[in-house]
Design a protein around this motif. Structure first.
Motif, PDB file in Angstrom:
ATOM      1  N   ALA A   1      39.753  50.331  34.552  1.00  0.00           N
ATOM      2  CA  ALA A   1      39.863  49.232  35.367  1.00  0.00           C
ATOM      3  C   ALA A   1      38.459  48.664  35.533  1.00  0.00           C
ATOM      4  N   ALA A   2      37.324  49.839  35.776  1.00  0.00           N
ATOM      5  CA  ALA A   2      36.099  49.607  35.902  1.00  0.00           C
ATOM      6  C   ALA A   2      35.547  48.936  34.736  1.00  0.00           C
ATOM      7  N   ASN A   3      35.926  49.471  33.602  1.00  0.00           N
ATOM      8  CA  ASN A   3      35.119  49.066  32.119  1.00  0.00           C
ATOM      9  C   ASN A   3      35.928  47.652  31.665  1.00  0.00           C
ATOM     10  N   ALA A   4      37.085  47.210  32.190  1.00  0.00           N
ATOM     11  CA  ALA A   4      38.032  46.336  31.436  1.00  0.00           C
ATOM     12  C   ALA A   4      37.256  45.053  32.000  1.00  0.00           C
ATOM     13  N   PRO A   5      37.293  43.904  31.178  1.00  0.00           N
ATOM     14  CA  PRO A   5      36.917  42.661  31.512  1.00  0.00           C
ATOM     15  C   PRO A   5      37.985  42.132  32.413  1.00  0.00           C
TER      16      PRO A   5
ATOM     17  N   ILE B   1      29.178  44.987  41.283  1.00  0.00           N
ATOM     18  CA  ILE B   1      28.673  46.142  42.382  1.00  0.00           C
ATOM     19  C   ILE B   1      29.411  47.015  43.182  1.00  0.00           C
ATOM     20  N   SER B   2      30.895  46.464  43.273  1.00  0.00           N
ATOM     21  CA  SER B   2      31.576  47.339  44.070  1.00  0.00           C
ATOM     22  C   SER B   2      32.248  48.466  42.993  1.00  0.00           C
ATOM     23  N   GLY B   3      31.849  48.399  41.857  1.00  0.00           N
ATOM     24  CA  GLY B   3      32.449  49.404  41.047  1.00  0.00           C
ATOM     25  C   GLY B   3      34.078  48.931  40.864  1.00  0.00           C
ATOM     26  N   LEU B   4      34.661  47.988  41.148  1.00  0.00           N
ATOM     27  CA  LEU B   4      35.944  47.257  40.852  1.00  0.00           C
ATOM     28  C   LEU B   4      36.802  48.172  41.738  1.00  0.00           C
ATOM     29  N   SER B   5      36.388  48.857  42.892  1.00  0.00           N
ATOM     30  CA  SER B   5      37.301  49.720  43.628  1.00  0.00           C
ATOM     31  C   SER B   5      38.220  48.340  44.582  1.00  0.00           C
ATOM     32  N   VAL B   6      39.393  49.135  44.365  1.00  0.00           N
ATOM     33  CA  VAL B   6      40.246  48.133  44.808  1.00  0.00           C
ATOM     34  C   VAL B   6      41.202  48.694  46.205  1.00  0.00           C
TER      35      VAL B   6
ATOM     36  N   GLU C   1      43.096  43.863  34.347  1.00  0.00           N
ATOM     37  CA  GLU C   1      43.730  44.553  33.413  1.00  0.00           C
ATOM     38  C   GLU C   1      44.927  45.396  33.970  1.00  0.00           C
ATOM     39  N   LEU C   2      46.106  45.466  33.443  1.00  0.00           N
ATOM     40  CA  LEU C   2      47.083  46.211  33.844  1.00  0.00           C
ATOM     41  C   LEU C   2      47.106  47.747  33.373  1.00  0.00           C
ATOM     42  N   PRO C   3      47.552  48.727  34.094  1.00  0.00           N
ATOM     43  CA  PRO C   3      47.446  49.991  33.656  1.00  0.00           C
ATOM     44  C   PRO C   3      48.159  50.238  32.099  1.00  0.00           C
ATOM     45  N   ALA C   4      47.647  51.042  31.513  1.00  0.00           N
ATOM     46  CA  ALA C   4      48.030  51.494  30.268  1.00  0.00           C
ATOM     47  C   ALA C   4      49.751  51.636  30.180  1.00  0.00           C
TER      48      ALA C   4
ATOM     49  N   TYR D   1      35.209  34.820  25.295  1.00  0.00           N
ATOM     50  CA  TYR D   1      34.547  35.850  25.802  1.00  0.00           C
ATOM     51  C   TYR D   1      33.074  35.695  26.119  1.00  0.00           C
ATOM     52  N   ASP D   2      32.810  36.136  27.420  1.00  0.00           N
ATOM     53  CA  ASP D   2      31.160  36.247  27.811  1.00  0.00           C
ATOM     54  C   ASP D   2      30.983  37.470  28.005  1.00  0.00           C
ATOM     55  N   ALA D   3      30.266  38.241  27.188  1.00  0.00           N
ATOM     56  CA  ALA D   3      29.973  39.583  27.209  1.00  0.00           C
ATOM     57  C   ALA D   3      28.918  39.955  28.479  1.00  0.00           C
ATOM     58  N   THR D   4      28.048  38.867  28.817  1.00  0.00           N
ATOM     59  CA  THR D   4      27.130  38.969  29.829  1.00  0.00           C
ATOM     60  C   THR D   4      27.773  39.245  31.125  1.00  0.00           C
ATOM     61  N   VAL D   5      28.924  38.822  31.426  1.00  0.00           N
ATOM     62  CA  VAL D   5      29.536  39.044  32.469  1.00  0.00           C
ATOM     63  C   VAL D   5      30.849  39.598  32.431  1.00  0.00           C
ATOM     64  N   ASN D   6      31.324  39.973  31.135  1.00  0.00           N
ATOM     65  CA  ASN D   6      32.317  40.849  30.761  1.00  0.00           C
ATOM     66  C   ASN D   6      33.683  40.020  31.130  1.00  0.00           C
ATOM     67  N   ALA D   7      33.686  38.875  31.043  1.00  0.00           N
ATOM     68  CA  ALA D   7      34.856  37.796  31.280  1.00  0.00           C
ATOM     69  C   ALA D   7      35.229  37.094  30.412  1.00  0.00           C
ATOM     70  N   ILE D   8      36.872  36.999  30.334  1.00  0.00           N
ATOM     71  CA  ILE D   8      37.345  36.082  29.514  1.00  0.00           C
ATOM     72  C   ILE D   8      37.703  34.621  30.086  1.00  0.00           C
ATOM     73  N   THR D   9      37.383  33.366  29.632  1.00  0.00           N
ATOM     74  CA  THR D   9      37.918  32.469  30.339  1.00  0.00           C
ATOM     75  C   THR D   9      38.993  31.968  29.276  1.00  0.00           C
ATOM     76  N   VAL D  10      40.343  31.393  29.959  1.00  0.00           N
ATOM     77  CA  VAL D  10      41.576  30.996  29.247  1.00  0.00           C
ATOM     78  C   VAL D  10      41.587  29.732  29.898  1.00  0.00           C
ATOM     79  N   GLN D  11      41.800  28.809  28.813  1.00  0.00           N
ATOM     80  CA  GLN D  11      42.336  27.542  29.309  1.00  0.00           C
ATOM     81  C   GLN D  11      43.801  27.299  28.596  1.00  0.00           C
ATOM     82  N   CYS D  12      44.610  26.977  29.523  1.00  0.00           N
ATOM     83  CA  CYS D  12      46.049  27.044  29.109  1.00  0.00           C
ATOM     84  C   CYS D  12      46.759  26.064  29.922  1.00  0.00           C
ATOM     85  N   GLN D  13      47.993  25.859  29.286  1.00  0.00           N
ATOM     86  CA  GLN D  13      48.988  24.903  29.701  1.00  0.00           C
ATOM     87  C   GLN D  13      50.274  25.693  30.047  1.00  0.00           C
ATOM     88  N   LYS D  14      50.396  26.993  29.730  1.00  0.00           N
ATOM     89  CA  LYS D  14      51.573  27.529  30.022  1.00  0.00           C
ATOM     90  C   LYS D  14      51.285  28.760  30.577  1.00  0.00           C
ATOM     91  N   ILE D  15      52.301  29.324  31.613  1.00  0.00           N
ATOM     92  CA  ILE D  15      51.965  30.367  32.304  1.00  0.00           C
ATOM     93  C   ILE D  15      53.177  31.170  32.247  1.00  0.00           C
TER      94      ILE D  15
END
Length: 186
Positions: free
Chosen positions: A126-130, A18-23, A102-105, A168-182
């Motif tokens: 950024a507005a179009n990125a998941p 809704i906010s158009g991803l304005s940061v 998303e990081l800048p290009a 990846y869930d296209a309906t909300v444009n989101a990736i869910t990652v389950q990880c054990q390492k960062i």
């Protein structure tokens, strides 16, 4: 596996759409810590966790590339992004879950923290990125019940690389990652 608090993450994702991803970044420069104390960045460097990688893994891809590669499947992924959820908190309380943007290009405004707010190309990207919802899980696949800031010393704006299984869930444009390492040394 679903996030324990789907309504909160859904609210965050909906609010971002809704906010158009304005940061908006606000704040004042901070002075250094009093003598004899370590700053937040120094203490984060000292943070030891079984979930932290000491060296940067190879082959990290952007959120956009990951969403294109995943389709409807769950796959192993090495994902790079910036901890950020816009005007919302990027961290879930009482669980090791946080949101990546998303990081800048490559080579485009990497050294200017305000660049993304002022560049039309970066704003559109950024507005179009998941977004990516990162869940730190234990050996049994359960989300670690400690917030990621405490567990790994992470903060909003940190660049991280997450290694795990993603969907990846296209309906909300989101990736869910389950990880054990960062990895957060970038």
């Amino acid at each position: 596996m679903m996030i324990r608090n789907n309504s909160r993450i859904g609210l965050v994702l909906g609010g971002l759409a809704i906010s158009g991803l304005s940061v908006c970044f606000t704040g004042c420069p901070q002075s250094g810590p009093p003598t004899g104390q370590t700053s937040a960045s120094e203490s984060r460097q000292l943070k030891v966790s079984p979930y932290r990688l000491e060296t940067s893994p190879d082959g990290a891809i952007s959120l956009t590339e990951a969403s294109e590669n995943l389709g409807d499947e769950t796959k192993a992924v090495t994902l790079v992004g910036k901890i950020d959820a816009g005007e919302f908190s990027a961290f879930e309380p009482d669980q090791a879950t946080f949101m990546l943007s998303e990081l800048p290009a490559d080579g485009h405004g990497n050294d200017d923290p305000d660049h993304e707010d002022n560049c039309p190309f970066c704003k559109r990207r950024a507005a179009n990125a998941p977004k990516a919802i990162i869940q730190i899980v234990d050996a049994d696949g359960k989300i670690v019940p400690t917030d990621a800031q405490t567990l790994l010393g992470l903060q909003k704006g940190d660049r991280v690389i997450a290694v795990g299984n993603a969907s990846y869930d296209a309906t909300v444009n989101a990736i869910t990652v389950q990880c054990q390492k960062i990895y957060s040394g970038t």
